[in-house]
Enzyme design. Structure first.
Site, PDB file in Angstrom:
ATOM      1  CG  ASP A  17     -11.617  -5.537 -19.010  1.00 40.97           C
ATOM      2  OD1 ASP A  17     -12.600  -5.686 -19.768  1.00 40.97           O
ATOM      3  OD2 ASP A  17     -10.533  -6.128 -19.179  1.00 40.97           O
ATOM      4  CG  ASN A  31     -18.464  -5.633 -36.629  1.00 40.93           C
ATOM      5  OD1 ASN A  31     -18.876  -6.604 -37.242  1.00 40.93           O
ATOM      6  ND2 ASN A  31     -17.242  -5.592 -36.102  1.00 40.93           N
ATOM      7  CG  ASP A  41     -16.656  -7.024 -31.169  1.00 41.50           C
ATOM      8  OD1 ASP A  41     -16.898  -8.112 -30.627  1.00 41.50           O
ATOM      9  OD2 ASP A  41     -16.897  -6.779 -32.373  1.00 41.50           O
ATOM     10  CB  THR A 125     -19.790   6.036 -26.265  1.00 42.92           C
ATOM     11  OG1 THR A 125     -19.178   5.002 -25.476  1.00 42.92           O
ATOM     12  CG2 THR A 125     -21.249   6.166 -25.905  1.00 42.92           C
ATOM     13  CE1 TYR A 128     -19.106   0.834 -35.671  1.00 42.20           C
ATOM     14  CE2 TYR A 128     -21.136   0.133 -34.643  1.00 42.20           C
ATOM     15  CZ  TYR A 128     -20.099  -0.101 -35.525  1.00 42.20           C
ATOM     16  OH  TYR A 128     -20.068  -1.274 -36.235  1.00 42.20           O
TER      17      TYR A 128
HETATM   18  N1  AR6 Z   1     -14.653  -2.751 -20.852  1.00 41.73           N
HETATM   19  C1  AR6 Z   1     -15.588  -1.787 -20.771  1.00 41.73           C
HETATM   20  N2  AR6 Z   1     -15.713  -0.795 -21.674  1.00 41.73           N
HETATM   21  C2  AR6 Z   1     -14.832  -0.785 -22.700  1.00 41.73           C
HETATM   22  C3  AR6 Z   1     -13.817  -1.755 -22.856  1.00 41.73           C
HETATM   23  C4  AR6 Z   1     -13.746  -2.788 -21.880  1.00 41.73           C
HETATM   24  N3  AR6 Z   1     -12.830  -3.756 -21.940  1.00 41.73           N
HETATM   25  N4  AR6 Z   1     -13.109  -1.473 -23.985  1.00 41.73           N
HETATM   26  C5  AR6 Z   1     -13.652  -0.345 -24.513  1.00 41.73           C
HETATM   27  N5  AR6 Z   1     -14.685   0.064 -23.733  1.00 41.73           N
HETATM   28  P1  AR6 Z   1     -16.329   0.521 -28.742  1.00 41.73           P
HETATM   29  P2  AR6 Z   1     -18.715   1.061 -30.390  1.00 41.73           P
HETATM   30  C6  AR6 Z   1     -15.595   1.222 -23.925  1.00 41.73           C
HETATM   31  O1  AR6 Z   1     -15.468   1.232 -29.711  1.00 41.73           O
HETATM   32  O2  AR6 Z   1     -18.511   2.524 -30.286  1.00 41.73           O
HETATM   33  C7  AR6 Z   1     -15.637  -2.498 -32.546  1.00 41.73           C
HETATM   34  O3  AR6 Z   1     -14.532  -2.590 -33.384  1.00 41.73           O
HETATM   35  C8  AR6 Z   1     -15.105   2.363 -24.771  1.00 41.73           C
HETATM   36  O4  AR6 Z   1     -14.303   3.242 -24.004  1.00 41.73           O
HETATM   37  O5  AR6 Z   1     -15.869  -0.767 -28.174  1.00 41.73           O
HETATM   38  O6  AR6 Z   1     -20.106   0.515 -30.182  1.00 41.73           O
HETATM   39  C9  AR6 Z   1     -16.823  -3.318 -33.036  1.00 41.73           C
HETATM   40  O7  AR6 Z   1     -16.428  -4.474 -33.722  1.00 41.73           O
HETATM   41  C10 AR6 Z   1     -16.416   3.002 -25.202  1.00 41.73           C
HETATM   42  O8  AR6 Z   1     -16.882   3.889 -24.194  1.00 41.73           O
HETATM   43  O9  AR6 Z   1     -17.791   0.196 -29.381  1.00 41.73           O
HETATM   44  C11 AR6 Z   1     -17.531  -2.335 -33.930  1.00 41.73           C
HETATM   45  O10 AR6 Z   1     -16.963  -2.318 -35.222  1.00 41.73           O
HETATM   46  C12 AR6 Z   1     -17.377   1.817 -25.285  1.00 41.73           C
HETATM   47  O11 AR6 Z   1     -16.720   0.741 -24.628  1.00 41.73           O
HETATM   48  C13 AR6 Z   1     -17.299  -1.005 -33.257  1.00 41.73           C
HETATM   49  O12 AR6 Z   1     -16.089  -1.150 -32.514  1.00 41.73           O
HETATM   50  C14 AR6 Z   1     -17.756   1.417 -26.680  1.00 41.73           C
HETATM   51  O13 AR6 Z   1     -16.639   1.536 -27.552  1.00 41.73           O
HETATM   52  C15 AR6 Z   1     -18.406  -0.668 -32.288  1.00 41.73           C
HETATM   53  O14 AR6 Z   1     -18.205   0.639 -31.810  1.00 41.73           O
END
Ligand code: AR6
Length: 180
Positions: A17, A31, A41, A125, A128
């Site tokens: 994490d 976002n 986020d 990933t 998005y």
């Molecule tokens: N620690 C490390 N990696 C993580 C964690 C964590 N605690 N939680 C999730 N991941 P995402 P995006 C990974 O969806 O695709 C949000 O709502 C997850 O498995 O967090 O850039 C924002 O507000 C994935 O591999 O980000 C935007 O609206 C990676 O982090 C939107 O999501 C990114 O997943 C951004 O989407």
């Protein structure tokens, strides 16, 4: 103990994490409103506490491919670098270049502030929808370049949320080495 692989000088792949990582700055996959959301986020905002949202409101948003920096409040990191990754639309809309821009924008802020260590999630990933292997290829390439060129930067953690994601990063580094 957190599983960690040192895959290149200064670059480690870590399973876990991101909010628990002991680094000077952690990158948030935000976002464009910068007002919080789900995924990484949501986790960063929950762990940092309400002061982070307050500061984010004063920043006034961030376009895709750019980055903004705030304090880390209750996080172990002093700084949060918020970047907005591209939404995957099939690959013909400049998504790859835009994702590279996110990493470069984060590294500019790192150097501007003299930051030595930074942790990244796999930007774009999750919600998005950016294909994980392509994203890891771009991430690893930009990370290696940043370590080569950087003055203050000494250490990058590529934080993976699943063992599969770790393997994807290790494969991406191998491919990057072969290309060089
Ligand atoms: N620690 C490390 N990696 C993580 C964690 C964590 N605690 N939680 C999730 N991941 P995402 P995006 C990974 O969806 O695709 C949000 O709502 C997850 O498995 O967090 O850039 C924002 O507000 C994935 O591999 O980000 C935007 O609206 C990676 O982090 C939107 O999501 C990114 O997943 C951004 O989407």
């Amino acid at each position: 103990m957190t599983p960690e692989w040192k895959i290149s000088p200064g670059l480690s792949v870590v399973l876990g994490d991101i909010t628990k990582m002991r680094v000077e700055a952690m990158v948030n996959a935000a976002n464009s409103s910068l007002l919080g959301g789900g995924g990484v986020d949501g986790a960063i905002h929950r762990a940092a506490g309400p002061e982070l949202l307050k500061e984010c409101r004063s920043v006034g948003g961030c376009p895709t491919g750019e980055a903004r920096i705030t304090r880390g409040y209750d996080l172990p990191a002093a700084w949060v670098i918020h970047t907005v990754g591209p939404v995957w639309r099939g690959g013909d809309c400049g998504e790859e270049e835009m994702l590279a821009c996110c990493y470069r924008s984060c590294f500019s802020l790192v150097e501007e502030r003299g930051i030595k260590s930074v942790a990244f999630p796999a930007i774009s990933t999750g919600a998005y929808g950016f294909p994980a292997r392509r994203a890891a290829g771009i991430a690893v390439q930009e990370m290696i370049l940043a370590l080569e060129k950087g003055k203050s930067l000494k250490s990058i953690l590529a934080v993976c949320y699943s063992p599969e994601s770790c393997q994807i990063y290790l494969d991406a580094l191998e491919a990057c080495r072969k290309q060089r």
